[in-house]
Design a protein around this motif. Structure first.
Motif, PDB file in Angstrom:
ATOM      1  N   LYS A  30       0.846  -1.196   0.000  1.00  0.00           N
ATOM      2  CA  LYS A  30       0.000   0.000   0.000  1.00  0.00           C
ATOM      3  C   LYS A  30       0.876   1.238   0.000  1.00  0.00           C
ATOM      4  N   PRO A  31       0.473   2.251  -0.753  1.00  0.00           N
ATOM      5  CA  PRO A  31       1.253   3.497  -0.745  1.00  0.00           C
ATOM      6  C   PRO A  31       1.049   4.228   0.584  1.00  0.00           C
ATOM      7  N   PRO A  32       1.926   5.173   0.905  1.00  0.00           N
ATOM      8  CA  PRO A  32       1.715   5.956   2.128  1.00  0.00           C
ATOM      9  C   PRO A  32       0.417   6.750   2.017  1.00  0.00           C
ATOM     10  N   ARG A  33      -0.220   6.974   3.145  1.00  0.00           N
ATOM     11  CA  ARG A  33      -1.512   7.655   3.155  1.00  0.00           C
ATOM     12  C   ARG A  33      -1.452   9.054   2.531  1.00  0.00           C
ATOM     13  N   ASP A  34      -0.321   9.729   2.644  1.00  0.00           N
ATOM     14  CA  ASP A  34      -0.243  11.092   2.117  1.00  0.00           C
ATOM     15  C   ASP A  34      -0.270  11.151   0.590  1.00  0.00           C
ATOM     16  N   ILE A  35      -0.354   9.993  -0.062  1.00  0.00           N
ATOM     17  CA  ILE A  35      -0.504   9.989  -1.521  1.00  0.00           C
ATOM     18  C   ILE A  35      -1.774  10.730  -1.938  1.00  0.00           C
ATOM     19  N   ILE A  36      -2.776  10.742  -1.070  1.00  0.00           N
ATOM     20  CA  ILE A  36      -4.033  11.417  -1.418  1.00  0.00           C
ATOM     21  C   ILE A  36      -3.870  12.929  -1.510  1.00  0.00           C
ATOM     22  N   LYS A  37      -2.733  13.436  -1.075  1.00  0.00           N
ATOM     23  CA  LYS A  37      -2.474  14.882  -1.194  1.00  0.00           C
ATOM     24  C   LYS A  37      -2.042  15.257  -2.610  1.00  0.00           C
ATOM     25  N   ASN A  38      -1.713  14.254  -3.449  1.00  0.00           N
ATOM     26  CA  ASN A  38      -1.329  14.531  -4.839  1.00  0.00           C
ATOM     27  C   ASN A  38      -2.487  15.196  -5.579  1.00  0.00           C
ATOM     28  N   GLU A  39      -2.140  16.154  -6.404  1.00  0.00           N
ATOM     29  CA  GLU A  39      -3.148  16.936  -7.122  1.00  0.00           C
ATOM     30  C   GLU A  39      -4.118  16.064  -7.922  1.00  0.00           C
ATOM     31  N   GLU A  40      -3.599  15.012  -8.590  1.00  0.00           N
ATOM     32  CA  GLU A  40      -4.485  14.187  -9.422  1.00  0.00           C
ATOM     33  C   GLU A  40      -5.497  13.407  -8.593  1.00  0.00           C
ATOM     34  N   LEU A  41      -5.275  13.271  -7.302  1.00  0.00           N
ATOM     35  CA  LEU A  41      -6.253  12.627  -6.424  1.00  0.00           C
ATOM     36  C   LEU A  41      -7.111  13.655  -5.685  1.00  0.00           C
ATOM     37  N   GLN A  42      -6.544  14.795  -5.365  1.00  0.00           N
ATOM     38  CA  GLN A  42      -7.308  15.830  -4.663  1.00  0.00           C
ATOM     39  C   GLN A  42      -8.512  16.306  -5.465  1.00  0.00           C
ATOM     40  N   VAL A  43      -8.447  16.190  -6.793  1.00  0.00           N
ATOM     41  CA  VAL A  43      -9.556  16.618  -7.637  1.00  0.00           C
ATOM     42  C   VAL A  43     -10.861  15.898  -7.249  1.00  0.00           C
ATOM     43  N   TYR A  44     -10.742  14.718  -6.656  1.00  0.00           N
ATOM     44  CA  TYR A  44     -11.923  13.939  -6.268  1.00  0.00           C
ATOM     45  C   TYR A  44     -12.620  14.487  -5.015  1.00  0.00           C
ATOM     46  N   ILE A  45     -11.863  15.171  -4.148  1.00  0.00           N
ATOM     47  CA  ILE A  45     -12.463  15.549  -2.858  1.00  0.00           C
ATOM     48  C   ILE A  45     -12.300  17.010  -2.462  1.00  0.00           C
ATOM     49  N   ARG A  46     -11.386  17.733  -3.063  1.00  0.00           N
ATOM     50  CA  ARG A  46     -11.148  19.114  -2.637  1.00  0.00           C
ATOM     51  C   ARG A  46     -12.432  19.933  -2.732  1.00  0.00           C
ATOM     52  N   ASP A  47     -12.765  20.612  -1.647  1.00  0.00           N
ATOM     53  CA  ASP A  47     -13.951  21.481  -1.584  1.00  0.00           C
ATOM     54  C   ASP A  47     -15.237  20.748  -1.948  1.00  0.00           C
ATOM     55  N   PHE A  48     -15.294  19.450  -1.613  1.00  0.00           N
ATOM     56  CA  PHE A  48     -16.482  18.673  -1.957  1.00  0.00           C
ATOM     57  C   PHE A  48     -17.722  19.298  -1.311  1.00  0.00           C
ATOM     58  N   GLY A  49     -18.791  19.334  -2.082  1.00  0.00           N
ATOM     59  CA  GLY A  49     -20.050  19.889  -1.618  1.00  0.00           C
ATOM     60  C   GLY A  49     -20.264  21.330  -2.032  1.00  0.00           C
ATOM     61  N   ARG A  50     -19.269  21.956  -2.595  1.00  0.00           N
ATOM     62  CA  ARG A  50     -19.380  23.362  -3.000  1.00  0.00           C
ATOM     63  C   ARG A  50     -19.815  23.528  -4.448  1.00  0.00           C
ATOM     64  N   ARG A  51     -19.799  22.433  -5.204  1.00  0.00           N
ATOM     65  CA  ARG A  51     -20.218  22.498  -6.605  1.00  0.00           C
ATOM     66  C   ARG A  51     -21.617  21.899  -6.733  1.00  0.00           C
ATOM     67  N   LYS A  52     -22.362  22.401  -7.693  1.00  0.00           N
ATOM     68  CA  LYS A  52     -23.739  21.931  -7.855  1.00  0.00           C
ATOM     69  C   LYS A  52     -23.819  20.457  -8.242  1.00  0.00           C
ATOM     70  N   ASP A  53     -22.749  19.919  -8.816  1.00  0.00           N
ATOM     71  CA  ASP A  53     -22.756  18.531  -9.265  1.00  0.00           C
ATOM     72  C   ASP A  53     -22.095  17.570  -8.276  1.00  0.00           C
ATOM     73  N   ASP A  54     -21.877  17.983  -7.042  1.00  0.00           N
ATOM     74  CA  ASP A  54     -21.286  17.129  -6.004  1.00  0.00           C
ATOM     75  C   ASP A  54     -22.391  16.388  -5.258  1.00  0.00           C
ATOM     76  N   TYR A  55     -22.359  15.060  -5.356  1.00  0.00           N
ATOM     77  CA  TYR A  55     -23.312  14.217  -4.632  1.00  0.00           C
ATOM     78  C   TYR A  55     -22.554  13.047  -4.014  1.00  0.00           C
ATOM     79  N   CYS A  56     -22.931  12.696  -2.801  1.00  0.00           N
ATOM     80  CA  CYS A  56     -22.293  11.554  -2.152  1.00  0.00           C
ATOM     81  C   CYS A  56     -23.326  10.761  -1.369  1.00  0.00           C
ATOM     82  N   LEU A  57     -23.341   9.465  -1.610  1.00  0.00           N
ATOM     83  CA  LEU A  57     -24.176   8.537  -0.851  1.00  0.00           C
ATOM     84  C   LEU A  57     -23.261   7.630  -0.047  1.00  0.00           C
ATOM     85  N   VAL A  58     -23.745   7.222   1.126  1.00  0.00           N
ATOM     86  CA  VAL A  58     -22.945   6.358   1.989  1.00  0.00           C
ATOM     87  C   VAL A  58     -23.757   5.152   2.433  1.00  0.00           C
ATOM     88  N   ALA A  59     -23.022   4.079   2.735  1.00  0.00           N
ATOM     89  CA  ALA A  59     -23.617   2.900   3.371  1.00  0.00           C
ATOM     90  C   ALA A  59     -23.367   3.063   4.858  1.00  0.00           C
TER      91      ALA A  59
END
Length: 158
Positions: A30-59
């Motif tokens: 497994k990569p180190p956890r801080d890999i999620i700080k990479n820009e290509e991954l941050q696009v998935y979560i940065r400022d989530f909920g601030r855009r009209k097209d942001d939706y998240c469902l959870v179990a």
């Protein structure tokens, strides 16, 4: 397992689910956890909920969120166009293989259909076992590169 909308107070949990979403081939560490700080991954979560097209469902397993499926229109690996939301989904390891991910994806597809989207997309590594689940819920391969499939599904009302 109940599926519900993620609340704004829970959005920080997306960091955990983003890390869990990273496909680790068998025999690879497994990569180190801080890999999620990479820009290509941050696009998935940065400022989530601030855009009209942001939706998240959870179990939700008795008050513990064990899986998340979220979408947004973003320039990610699965980007098709600026009208098509891209999927991200993950579950904690001990909850995988129970149909929870399939249920989350189907619920999100219904949500997108109700919101009037025409399709959704995602990118997945070819070796990822999740390819089978994505096909099961209707995604089809629309492109590929050496390592990944680009998949899309039609969600518009029939």
């Amino acid at each position: 397992m109940p599926i519900r909308e993620m609340t704004a107070e829970e959005y920080p949990l997306l960091e955990d689910f983003l890390y869990e979403a990273i496909f680790i081939p068998e025999g690879v560490e497994k990569p180190p956890r801080d890999i999620i700080k990479n820009e290509e991954l941050q696009v998935y979560i940065r400022d989530f909920g601030r855009r009209k097209d942001d939706y998240c469902l959870v179990a939700d397993n008795g008050g513990k969120i064990v899986g998340a499926c979220w979408v947004r229109i973003m320039d990610d690996y699965g980007h098709i166009d600026n009208d098509t939301p891209s999927f991200a989904i993950s579950l904690f390891e001990e909850y995988r293989g129970r149909g929870i991910g399939t249920d989350l994806m189907r619920a999100m597809l219904e949500r997108l259909k109700a919101k009037g989207y025409k399709r959704a997309s995602l990118a997945v590594q070819k070796a990822n076992y999740a390819v089978k689940m994505y096909r099961k819920v209707g995604f089809e391969i629309v492109g590929e590169n050496e390592q990944e499939y680009i998949m899309a599904v039609d969600v518009k009302a029939e």
